[in-house]
Write a protein that holds these residues in place. Structure first.
Motif, mmCIF file in Angstrom:
data_model
loop_
_atom_site.group_PDB
_atom_site.id
_atom_site.type_symbol
_atom_site.label_atom_id
_atom_site.label_comp_id
_atom_site.label_asym_id
_atom_site.label_seq_id
_atom_site.Cartn_x
_atom_site.Cartn_y
_atom_site.Cartn_z
ATOM 1 N N UNK A 1 0.921 -1.125 0.071
ATOM 2 C CA UNK A 1 0.142 -0.118 -0.084
ATOM 3 C C UNK A 1 0.832 1.216 0.082
ATOM 4 N N UNK A 2 2.015 0.998 0.633
ATOM 5 C CA UNK A 2 2.959 2.516 0.689
ATOM 6 C C UNK A 2 3.567 2.517 -0.673
ATOM 7 N N UNK A 3 3.919 1.286 -1.313
ATOM 8 C CA UNK A 3 4.395 1.404 -2.850
ATOM 9 C C UNK A 3 3.415 2.233 -3.828
ATOM 10 N N UNK A 4 2.069 1.864 -3.363
ATOM 11 C CA UNK A 4 1.219 2.148 -4.219
ATOM 12 C C UNK A 4 0.918 3.909 -4.076
ATOM 13 N N UNK A 5 0.887 4.230 -2.958
ATOM 14 C CA UNK A 5 0.662 5.561 -2.533
ATOM 15 C C UNK A 5 1.913 6.462 -3.039
ATOM 16 N N UNK A 6 2.961 5.933 -2.998
ATOM 17 C CA UNK A 6 4.215 6.741 -3.453
ATOM 18 C C UNK A 6 4.274 6.578 -5.013
ATOM 19 N N UNK A 7 3.811 5.543 -5.602
ATOM 20 C CA UNK A 7 3.698 5.642 -7.029
ATOM 21 C C UNK A 7 2.778 6.549 -7.513
ATOM 22 N N UNK A 8 1.385 6.752 -6.923
ATOM 23 C CA UNK A 8 0.388 7.881 -7.437
ATOM 24 C C UNK A 8 1.175 9.155 -7.081
ATOM 25 N N UNK A 9 1.935 9.262 -6.016
ATOM 26 C CA UNK A 9 2.453 10.409 -5.614
ATOM 27 C C UNK A 9 3.437 10.849 -6.634
ATOM 28 N N UNK A 10 4.223 9.918 -7.083
ATOM 29 C CA UNK A 10 5.178 10.222 -8.134
ATOM 30 C C UNK A 10 4.499 10.819 -9.339
ATOM 31 N N UNK A 11 3.377 10.179 -9.791
ATOM 32 C CA UNK A 11 2.545 10.462 -10.901
ATOM 33 C C UNK A 11 2.235 11.536 -10.861
ATOM 34 N N UNK A 12 1.671 12.414 -9.734
ATOM 35 C CA UNK A 12 1.005 13.570 -9.410
ATOM 36 C C UNK A 12 2.283 14.566 -9.640
#
Length: 263
Positions: free
Chosen positions: A214-225
Motif C-alpha cells: 500500500x505504501x508503494x502504491x501511495x508513493x507511485x501515485x504521488x510520483x505520477x502527481x
C-alpha cells in the motif's frame, strides 16, 4: 507537472495485478476514478478482485512471457476501451540463488518475465500513445536494479535491465507527451518472497526495513502527481544506492560482504 492527476475516465492497465504491489496500485487507481484493467496469467483471482472493485474494473488473462498472449490481451483491451492511458508494468518474480548453483533456465525465466515482459507490454501500448501524444508508462523495477547484493545476480540483472530500458525510453519519448516513470521498491511484504526466499532467512534479516504494498502504491501515485521520473521506496534506500555508486567499488564490496549477506 505538479498537483494531483485526474484519473476520471482514464484507462489504466496493471500487470501482475492479482496481489501485492500490482493489486495495491490497481486499487489506488480505481479509487481515484480510473477504469482499471487487472492483468495476470490466471483470471480466477482477478475476477474476484474485479468484482470487489466494481464496474470500472476488468480482468484480462495476460502472460507477459508470451508474445502472443500479450498481443491478444491488448487487442481485447483496445476493443473494449479504444486506448490505454496508463500502463503499469509490474509483473515479475525473483529467485535468490548463488550463481554457481542456479540453473541456466532460472536466469532465462526471470529475464523473460521481468525484463522482456516489460518490453513486450510497452511496445503494445506505444503506437496508440504516440498517435494521441499522451500517456504514462510506469515500470516497477527495484532498488536491486541499482545496488546488487549476493545471491541476487539473476534477479538484479533483470531489474538493471528494466532501469536501463526505462531511462533510454524516457529520453526517446521526450517531447511526445508520453511520461515514463520508474518505481524502485526495496523489500516489500508480499508473496514475492514465497518464491524468492522460501526458507524465510532473508525476510527475517530485513523485517525492519520492509514496506507495505500500500505504501508503494501511495508513493507511485504521488510520483505520477508530481511528474517524477523515478520513485524509490523507501527514499533512504534510493539515497543509499546513489551513495554506493559514488564510493570506490572496493569499499562498497567490503561493506556488502560484511553487512548485506542477508540472503
Amino acid at each position: 507537472m505538479m498537483g494531483t492527476m485526474r484519473y476520471d475516465g482514464k484507462i489504466a492497465v496493471v500487470t501482475g495485478a492479482s496481489g501485492g504491489i500490482g493489486g495495491s496500485v490497481a486499487e489506488a487507481l480505481h479509487e481515484r476514478g480510473a477504469h482499471v484493467v487487472l492483468a495476470a496469467r490466471s483470471v480466477d483471482k482477478l475476477n474476484d478482485f474485479a468484482e470487489k472493485l466494481g464496474s470500472r474494473a476488468m480482468a484480462v488473462a495476460l502472460d507477459v512471457a508470451d508474445e502472443h498472449s500479450v498481443a491478444r490481451a491488448f487487442e481485447e483491451i483496445e476493443a473494449r476501451f479504444g486506448r490505454v492511458d496508463l500502463l503499469v508494468n509490474n509483473a515479475g518474480f525473483g529467485r535468490f540463488e548463488l550463481v554457481a548453483d542456479a540453473p541456466a533456465d532460472s536466469f532465462e525465466s526471470m529475464m523473460n518475465v521481468n525484463y522482456f515482459g516489460t518490453v513486450r507490454c510497452t511496445r503494445a501500448v506505444l503506437p496508440g500513445m504516440l498517435s494521441r501524444r499522451e500517456g504514462w508508462i510506469v515500470n516497477v523495477a527495484s532498488i536491486a536494479g541499482k545496488t546488487a547484493t549476493a545471491k541476487s545476480a539473476g534477479y538484479a540483472a533483470t531489474k538493471h535491465a528494466v532501469l536501463g530500458f526505462t531511462n533510454a525510453l524516457r529520453q526517446e519519448l521526450h517531447g511526445t507527451g508520453i511520461r515514463v516513470m520508474a518505481v524502485n521498491p526495496g523489500p516489500v511484504r508480499t508473496a514475492f518472497f514465497d518464491i524468492a526466499d522460501p526458507e524465510g532467512g532473508y525476510v527475517n534479516g530485513v523485517k525492519s526495513m520492509m514496506v507495505t504494498p500500500e505504501r508503494v502504491a501511495r508513493e507511485t501515485l504521488a510520483g505520477l502527481d508530481r511528474g517524477r521520473a523515478e520513485v524509490n521506496v523507501p527514499g533512504w534506500l534510493g539515497a543509499a544506492a546513489r551513495l554506493s555508486q559514488a564510493l570506490p567499488i572496493g569499499l562498497v564490496n567490503a561493506f556488502s560482504a560484511r553487512f548485506l549477506k542477508l540472503k
